[in-house]
Design a protein around this motif. Structure first.
Motif, mmCIF file in Angstrom:
data_model
loop_
_atom_site.group_PDB
_atom_site.id
_atom_site.type_symbol
_atom_site.label_atom_id
_atom_site.label_comp_id
_atom_site.label_asym_id
_atom_site.label_seq_id
_atom_site.Cartn_x
_atom_site.Cartn_y
_atom_site.Cartn_z
ATOM 1 N N VAL A 157 0.861 -1.181 0.000
ATOM 2 C CA VAL A 157 0.000 0.000 0.000
ATOM 3 C C VAL A 157 0.898 1.232 0.000
ATOM 4 O O VAL A 157 1.565 1.510 1.001
ATOM 5 C CB VAL A 157 -0.935 0.018 1.224
ATOM 6 C CG1 VAL A 157 -1.885 1.202 1.151
ATOM 7 C CG2 VAL A 157 -1.709 -1.292 1.341
ATOM 8 N N VAL A 158 0.919 1.949 -1.102
ATOM 9 C CA VAL A 158 1.770 3.137 -1.223
ATOM 10 C C VAL A 158 0.982 4.221 -1.950
ATOM 11 O O VAL A 158 0.426 3.976 -3.025
ATOM 12 C CB VAL A 158 3.063 2.840 -2.005
ATOM 13 C CG1 VAL A 158 3.971 4.073 -2.027
ATOM 14 C CG2 VAL A 158 3.800 1.646 -1.418
ATOM 15 N N GLY A 159 0.938 5.407 -1.368
ATOM 16 C CA GLY A 159 0.234 6.508 -2.015
ATOM 17 C C GLY A 159 0.235 7.746 -1.145
ATOM 18 O O GLY A 159 0.927 7.811 -0.115
ATOM 19 N N ARG A 160 -0.553 8.729 -1.567
ATOM 20 C CA ARG A 160 -0.687 9.956 -0.783
ATOM 21 C C ARG A 160 -1.590 9.684 0.415
ATOM 22 O O ARG A 160 -2.748 9.290 0.267
ATOM 23 C CB ARG A 160 -1.293 11.070 -1.625
ATOM 24 C CG ARG A 160 -1.497 12.393 -0.857
ATOM 25 C CD ARG A 160 -2.332 13.355 -1.675
ATOM 26 N NE ARG A 160 -2.366 14.712 -1.130
ATOM 27 C CZ ARG A 160 -3.431 15.283 -0.580
ATOM 28 N NH1 ARG A 160 -4.573 14.612 -0.462
ATOM 29 N NH2 ARG A 160 -3.378 16.532 -0.143
ATOM 30 N N GLY A 161 -1.041 9.885 1.595
ATOM 31 C CA GLY A 161 -1.847 9.807 2.799
ATOM 32 C C GLY A 161 -2.247 11.191 3.238
ATOM 33 O O GLY A 161 -1.504 12.164 3.044
ATOM 34 N N VAL A 162 -3.429 11.304 3.826
ATOM 35 C CA VAL A 162 -3.878 12.573 4.395
ATOM 36 C C VAL A 162 -4.434 12.293 5.793
ATOM 37 O O VAL A 162 -5.230 11.361 5.981
ATOM 38 C CB VAL A 162 -4.921 13.270 3.503
ATOM 39 C CG1 VAL A 162 -6.156 12.411 3.293
ATOM 40 C CG2 VAL A 162 -5.300 14.634 4.062
ATOM 41 N N LEU A 163 -3.957 13.056 6.760
ATOM 42 C CA LEU A 163 -4.397 12.894 8.153
ATOM 43 C C LEU A 163 -5.480 13.905 8.474
ATOM 44 O O LEU A 163 -5.287 15.110 8.310
ATOM 45 C CB LEU A 163 -3.208 13.087 9.102
ATOM 46 C CG LEU A 163 -3.543 13.082 10.601
ATOM 47 C CD1 LEU A 163 -4.108 11.728 11.031
ATOM 48 C CD2 LEU A 163 -2.303 13.431 11.426
ATOM 49 N N ILE A 164 -6.620 13.403 8.933
ATOM 50 C CA ILE A 164 -7.700 14.259 9.422
ATOM 51 C C ILE A 164 -7.769 14.064 10.936
ATOM 52 O O ILE A 164 -8.064 12.974 11.420
ATOM 53 C CB ILE A 164 -9.051 13.899 8.762
ATOM 54 C CG1 ILE A 164 -8.935 13.976 7.238
ATOM 55 C CG2 ILE A 164 -10.141 14.825 9.290
ATOM 56 C CD1 ILE A 164 -8.519 15.321 6.687
ATOM 57 N N ASP A 165 -7.478 15.130 11.656
ATOM 58 C CA ASP A 165 -7.385 15.057 13.118
ATOM 59 C C ASP A 165 -8.716 15.509 13.722
ATOM 60 O O ASP A 165 -8.914 16.670 14.073
ATOM 61 C CB ASP A 165 -6.245 15.958 13.590
ATOM 62 C CG ASP A 165 -5.846 15.676 15.029
ATOM 63 O OD1 ASP A 165 -6.690 15.147 15.789
ATOM 64 O OD2 ASP A 165 -4.691 15.988 15.403
ATOM 65 N N MET A 166 -9.636 14.545 13.876
ATOM 66 C CA MET A 166 -10.966 14.869 14.390
ATOM 67 C C MET A 166 -10.914 15.315 15.844
ATOM 68 O O MET A 166 -11.682 16.194 16.257
ATOM 69 C CB MET A 166 -11.892 13.666 14.251
ATOM 70 C CG MET A 166 -12.374 13.389 12.835
ATOM 71 S SD MET A 166 -13.249 14.784 12.073
ATOM 72 C CE MET A 166 -14.569 15.049 13.238
ATOM 73 N N ALA A 167 -10.030 14.727 16.640
ATOM 74 C CA ALA A 167 -9.941 15.135 18.042
ATOM 75 C C ALA A 167 -9.488 16.588 18.141
ATOM 76 O O ALA A 167 -10.077 17.391 18.875
ATOM 77 C CB ALA A 167 -8.988 14.212 18.791
ATOM 78 N N ARG A 168 -8.465 16.948 17.384
ATOM 79 C CA ARG A 168 -7.971 18.326 17.412
ATOM 80 C C ARG A 168 -9.030 19.283 16.876
ATOM 81 O O ARG A 168 -9.244 20.373 17.422
ATOM 82 C CB ARG A 168 -6.683 18.426 16.589
ATOM 83 C CG ARG A 168 -5.947 19.758 16.715
ATOM 84 C CD ARG A 168 -4.677 19.736 15.864
ATOM 85 N NE ARG A 168 -3.802 18.655 16.244
ATOM 86 C CZ ARG A 168 -2.850 18.728 17.171
ATOM 87 N NH1 ARG A 168 -2.655 19.885 17.806
ATOM 88 N NH2 ARG A 168 -2.083 17.695 17.455
ATOM 89 N N ALA A 190 -11.032 18.836 7.402
ATOM 90 C CA ALA A 190 -10.008 19.033 6.375
ATOM 91 C C ALA A 190 -9.900 20.509 5.996
ATOM 92 O O ALA A 190 -8.794 21.054 5.880
ATOM 93 C CB ALA A 190 -10.321 18.179 5.155
ATOM 94 N N ALA A 191 -11.053 21.147 5.822
ATOM 95 C CA ALA A 191 -11.050 22.571 5.471
ATOM 96 C C ALA A 191 -10.395 23.401 6.572
ATOM 97 O O ALA A 191 -9.622 24.327 6.297
ATOM 98 C CB ALA A 191 -12.471 23.047 5.212
ATOM 99 N N ALA A 192 -10.678 23.057 7.828
ATOM 100 C CA ALA A 192 -10.069 23.785 8.947
ATOM 101 C C ALA A 192 -8.557 23.586 8.975
ATOM 102 O O ALA A 192 -7.813 24.479 9.383
ATOM 103 C CB ALA A 192 -10.692 23.315 10.260
ATOM 104 N N GLN A 193 -8.095 22.435 8.556
ATOM 105 C CA GLN A 193 -6.662 22.148 8.502
ATOM 106 C C GLN A 193 -6.002 22.745 7.263
ATOM 107 O O GLN A 193 -4.763 22.804 7.186
ATOM 108 C CB GLN A 193 -6.429 20.629 8.502
ATOM 109 C CG GLN A 193 -6.830 19.937 9.793
ATOM 110 C CD GLN A 193 -6.746 18.419 9.717
ATOM 111 O OE1 GLN A 193 -7.279 17.726 10.573
ATOM 112 N NE2 GLN A 193 -6.101 17.873 8.688
ATOM 113 N N GLY A 194 -6.813 23.138 6.281
ATOM 114 C CA GLY A 194 -6.265 23.670 5.046
ATOM 115 C C GLY A 194 -5.791 22.601 4.088
ATOM 116 O O GLY A 194 -4.906 22.836 3.256
#
Length: 326
Positions: A157-168, A190-194
């Motif tokens: 499994v290799v690709g672009r990962g994106v972290l969405i920090d729901m707790a933060r 995601a929008a809040a994280q930019g």
């Protein structure tokens, strides 16, 4: 049995006959599902998100002897590791001898294949007698003949990962028991994280739940009324995963979704709606704390994600130590 458990519909009735499906999309013999989206172009897209060269490994420690031990699905046990050879093996007259005086240590381990940070096989869950891609559920008897973890391990499994920090995003150290969120919440976070959740992204969601496990240090309280925070089922959420063509869902919880759907009372419907029907591969019990801190510090939430579970023939899942490169 509670009233909601008594009234819970069948999985088939909850999801419906017209639930989104990827069966046959990659042929009748496919066993890796939505990982087919991760072609060479997606690997290069992920590489393009490496900026600083920092690396993060995401597996929890296996076989902790200090309390509270390892977080597990109820009924599973942590790794049982045992020394077979160590310095004491060379005590006495009957000790093994090697030219030059070599001594060495060796050990064995008895493990649940899903008893640590791990990948689920697509054949891990099912309903109405059919696994992912329409394989007969009888093919699971004694060993997974189809849709085991082996094809996933062989592909990687290799690709672009994106972290969405729901707790933060919700201003918490960790989410509460049974706290839910959906695709709209993911998009808002995601929008809040930019950052944007793009098609074919490996979607990584932090709830802080593993921090809760270690800091609580009380397994009895942790498992009391066991209901993790997480995504909750809706037809719209399933369609969102289908439209985004998400190949892999990765979270820091044991089951990647709220344990019991609060509306229907059905246990783990997204395992079926996403994994069994769409072929979205699940990765669970992932440690995200240091990665989340680094992403928040420089506001970079996308990176290269690389993972390959162990190549266990016929396995329902396998341990993994994913690596993020930023």
């Amino acid at each position: 049995m509670t009233e909601i458990e008594t009234a819970a519909p069948s999985m088939g009735d909850l999801l419906g006959a017209d639930t989104p499906s990827n069966w046959g999309k990659w042929g009748p013999d496919d066993e890796v599902g939505a990982l087919n989206y991760l072609d060479a172009g997606e690997v290069l897209r992920g590489v393009g998100h490496i900026k600083s060269g920092e690396t993060f490994t995401l597996q929890i420690e296996m076989g902790r002897t200090e309390s509270p031990g390892d977080p597990l699905w109820p009924g599973r046990e942590g790794i049982n590791r045992k020394n077979i050879l160590d310095e004491s093996s060379w005590d006495g007259d009957g000790a093994p001898q090697f030219p030059g005086g070599l001594h060495y240590a060796d050990d064995t381990a008895n493990i649940f294949l899903q008893g640590s940070t791990q990948y689920d096989a697509l054949g891990h869950v099912w309903y109405d007698g059919k696994l992912y891609n329409g394989y007969d559920a009888r093919s699971t008897v004694d060993a997974l003949e189809k849709a085991s973890v082996l094809p996933i391990a062989e592909k990687g499994v290799v690709g672009r990962g994106v972290l969405i920090d729901m707790a933060r995003y919700r201003g918490k150290k960790y989410l509460d028991k049974g706290e839910t969120f959906d695709h709209n919440d993911l998009e808002a976070a995601a929008a809040a994280q930019g950052v944007t959740i793009e098609p074919h992204d490996i979607l990584i969601i932090r709830t802080g739940w593993l921090t809760y496990w270690y800091e609580l240090n009380n397994p009895e309280e942790f498992y009391d009324g066991f209901c993790e925070p997480g995504l909750t089922y809706s037809r719209e959420l399933v369609q969102w995963f289908q439209d985004k063509e998400i190949p892999n869902l990765v979270t820091d919880t044991i089951a990647n979704e709220v344990t019991t759907d609060p509306e229907s009372g059905v246990a783990l419907p997204l395992h079926n709606a996403l994994m069994r029907n769409l072929g979205v591969v699940f990765t669970e019990i992932v440690w995200l704390e240091e990665l989340a801190e680094a992403c928040a510090a420089d506001n970079r939430w996308s990176f290269l994600y690389v993972a390959a579970p162990l190549k266990v023939v016929s396995g329902t899942g396998a341990p993994v130590n994913p690596v993020v490169i930023r």
